[in-house]
Design a protein around this motif. Structure first.
Motif, PDB file in Angstrom:
ATOM      1  N   UNK A 110      -1.741   0.333   9.670  1.00 52.61           N
ATOM      2  CA  UNK A 110      -0.906   0.466  10.869  1.00 52.61           C
ATOM      3  C   UNK A 110      -1.653  -0.035  12.111  1.00 52.61           C
ATOM      4  N   UNK A 111      -2.959   0.189  12.140  1.00 54.75           N
ATOM      5  CA  UNK A 111      -3.764  -0.332  13.260  1.00 54.75           C
ATOM      6  C   UNK A 111      -3.810  -1.856  13.221  1.00 54.75           C
ATOM      7  N   UNK A 112      -3.893  -2.427  12.012  1.00 54.69           N
ATOM      8  CA  UNK A 112      -3.899  -3.885  11.885  1.00 54.69           C
ATOM      9  C   UNK A 112      -2.561  -4.457  12.344  1.00 54.69           C
ATOM     10  N   UNK A 113      -1.460  -3.812  11.987  1.00 45.99           N
ATOM     11  CA  UNK A 113      -0.137  -4.278  12.405  1.00 45.99           C
ATOM     12  C   UNK A 113       0.004  -4.217  13.923  1.00 45.99           C
ATOM     13  N   UNK A 114      -0.505  -3.166  14.521  1.00 44.97           N
ATOM     14  CA  UNK A 114      -0.439  -3.054  15.987  1.00 44.97           C
ATOM     15  C   UNK A 114      -1.230  -4.176  16.653  1.00 44.97           C
ATOM     16  N   UNK A 115      -2.388  -4.518  16.081  1.00 47.10           N
ATOM     17  CA  UNK A 115      -3.190  -5.613  16.642  1.00 47.10           C
ATOM     18  C   UNK A 115      -2.470  -6.947  16.494  1.00 47.10           C
ATOM     19  N   UNK A 116      -1.823  -7.176  15.363  1.00 46.23           N
ATOM     20  CA  UNK A 116      -1.083  -8.420  15.154  1.00 46.23           C
ATOM     21  C   UNK A 116       0.131  -8.503  16.083  1.00 46.23           C
ATOM     22  N   UNK A 157     -12.113   6.457  -0.001  1.00 44.54           N
ATOM     23  CA  UNK A 157     -12.038   5.226   0.788  1.00 44.54           C
ATOM     24  C   UNK A 157     -11.002   4.253   0.236  1.00 44.54           C
ATOM     25  N   UNK A 158     -10.789   4.279  -1.075  1.00 43.37           N
ATOM     26  CA  UNK A 158      -9.822   3.374  -1.707  1.00 43.37           C
ATOM     27  C   UNK A 158      -8.441   4.002  -1.883  1.00 43.37           C
ATOM     28  N   UNK A 159      -8.250   5.166  -1.323  1.00 47.09           N
ATOM     29  CA  UNK A 159      -6.961   5.826  -1.460  1.00 47.09           C
ATOM     30  C   UNK A 159      -5.885   5.038  -0.708  1.00 47.09           C
ATOM     31  N   UNK A 160      -4.781   4.684  -1.367  1.00 48.47           N
ATOM     32  CA  UNK A 160      -3.738   3.893  -0.686  1.00 48.47           C
ATOM     33  C   UNK A 160      -3.144   4.590   0.522  1.00 48.47           C
ATOM     34  N   UNK A 161      -3.016   5.929   0.461  1.00 45.44           N
ATOM     35  CA  UNK A 161      -2.447   6.643   1.605  1.00 45.44           C
ATOM     36  C   UNK A 161      -3.323   6.496   2.837  1.00 45.44           C
ATOM     37  N   UNK A 162      -4.639   6.494   2.641  1.00 40.69           N
ATOM     38  CA  UNK A 162      -5.553   6.297   3.772  1.00 40.69           C
ATOM     39  C   UNK A 162      -5.531   4.851   4.251  1.00 40.69           C
ATOM     40  N   UNK A 163      -5.409   3.924   3.308  1.00 47.71           N
ATOM     41  CA  UNK A 163      -5.356   2.514   3.685  1.00 47.71           C
ATOM     42  C   UNK A 163      -4.095   2.193   4.485  1.00 47.71           C
ATOM     43  N   UNK A 177      -2.740   4.053   6.716  1.00 52.83           N
ATOM     44  CA  UNK A 177      -3.017   4.413   8.120  1.00 52.83           C
ATOM     45  C   UNK A 177      -3.855   3.346   8.812  1.00 52.83           C
ATOM     46  N   UNK A 178      -4.861   2.837   8.101  1.00 55.49           N
ATOM     47  CA  UNK A 178      -5.667   1.761   8.686  1.00 55.49           C
ATOM     48  C   UNK A 178      -4.824   0.501   8.886  1.00 55.49           C
ATOM     49  N   UNK A 238       0.824  -1.205   0.000  1.00 53.01           N
ATOM     50  CA  UNK A 238       0.000   0.000   0.000  1.00 53.01           C
ATOM     51  C   UNK A 238       0.863   1.262   0.000  1.00 53.01           C
ATOM     52  N   UNK A 239       1.975   1.226   0.732  1.00 54.68           N
ATOM     53  CA  UNK A 239       2.880   2.372   0.757  1.00 54.68           C
ATOM     54  C   UNK A 239       3.502   2.597  -0.619  1.00 54.68           C
TER      55      UNK A 239
END
Length: 277
Positions: A258-264, A247-253, A255-256, A128-129
């Protein structure tokens, strides 16, 4: 012309030597002029984007990050080191005994599941980055490309006005010389033309800065030219707002993600506290 004059005004015995020198000088200047007048290929906005995505150092860095995350994902199942022990002595009887011991600890299975989810999330974040970086580079290339086209069009309009102001200054000077007008009209005309010349100089400075910025994005050493648009029109912005694109913007995705990585990461730390086998 001076060289031709020397040739035809020199005695015959000296013509051969001087003629040879003339030919050499002519060839040298012809070679220099051919190099100086090498045509520069016009660059379209699509070509500029393609070159930037290929050569830009930031884009290459993101591609290496994706490759690194892909390689790291394959190293999920990593066992700890195997322990090998050897014992020798009288510890069971009066005889000298020998004993070998091999032990291997295995983490709890949920640890590998959580770690696999973490590496997968990090790989998705890298991808995504990379998309976000590509979109940003495209936007920057388009901005500087159209900025150069705008400055080219502005220069063409200013040069047309400069020609008109030049005629206006000449006419005002003639009218003042013949006594048909006063000094104010002549001074006003010269002032207006001076302001126009300053605008042309500022336009040239802005063009050189924009050209250098675009060249840095393309990461090339060769010079290029921007194709001029005779029917240049300002870009109009639409008032409609497409929320699906946001909603489909990669820059916004990213950020989301990063929350998934923190949960993992949390799941990996929790699984690492479970007993090993």
């Amino acid at each position: 012309l001076p060289l031709l004059y020397l040739i035809f005004s020199t005695p015959i015995r000296k013509i051969k030597a001087k003629g040879t020198a003339v030919v050499i000088v002519f060839l040298i200047f012809s070679f220099q002029n051919s190099n100086a007048q090498t045509p520069v290929k016009p660059l379209s906005v699509e070509d500029a984007i393609s070159v930037a995505l290929k050569n830009n150092l930031e884009m290459q860095s993101q591609q290496l990050n994706v490759q690194s995350s892909t390689a790291l994902k394959k190293s999920v199942f990593e066992l700890p080191k195997t322990n090998v022990n050897f014992q020798f002595g009288q510890y069971n009887s009066i005889n000298q005994d020998k004993a070998f011991q091999v032990s291997q600890s295995i983490p709890f299975p949920t640890y590998y599941t959580a770690k696999s989810g973490l590496y997968k999330a990090e790989l998705q974040s890298s991808e995504l980055q990379q998309q976000a970086t590509a979109n940003e580079i495209k936007a920057q290339v388009q901005y500087w490309f159209y900025q150069l086209q705008y400055l080219q069009n502005t220069k063409r309009q200013l040069q047309s006005l400069d020609s008109l102001y030049n005629d206006f200054v000449s006419a005002a000077a003639l009218r003042y010389k013949t006594g048909e007008t006063n000094l104010l009209e002549k001074t006003t005309a010269e002032t207006k033309r001076g302001q126009l010349l300053l605008m042309l100089q500022q336009n040239q400075t802005d063009y050189e800065n924009a050209y250098a910025s675009l060249k840095a994005l393309l990461n090339i050493n060769e010079d290029f030219s921007i194709s001029e648009d005779e029917n240049f029109q300002p870009i109009t912005l639409s008032n409609s707002f497409d929320t699906s694109l946001v909603a489909n913007n990669p820059a916004l995705k990213v950020m989301y993600q990063q929350a998934v990585i923190a949960e993992q990461n949390k799941k990996v730390e929790t699984a690492s506290t479970l007993p090993d086998f």
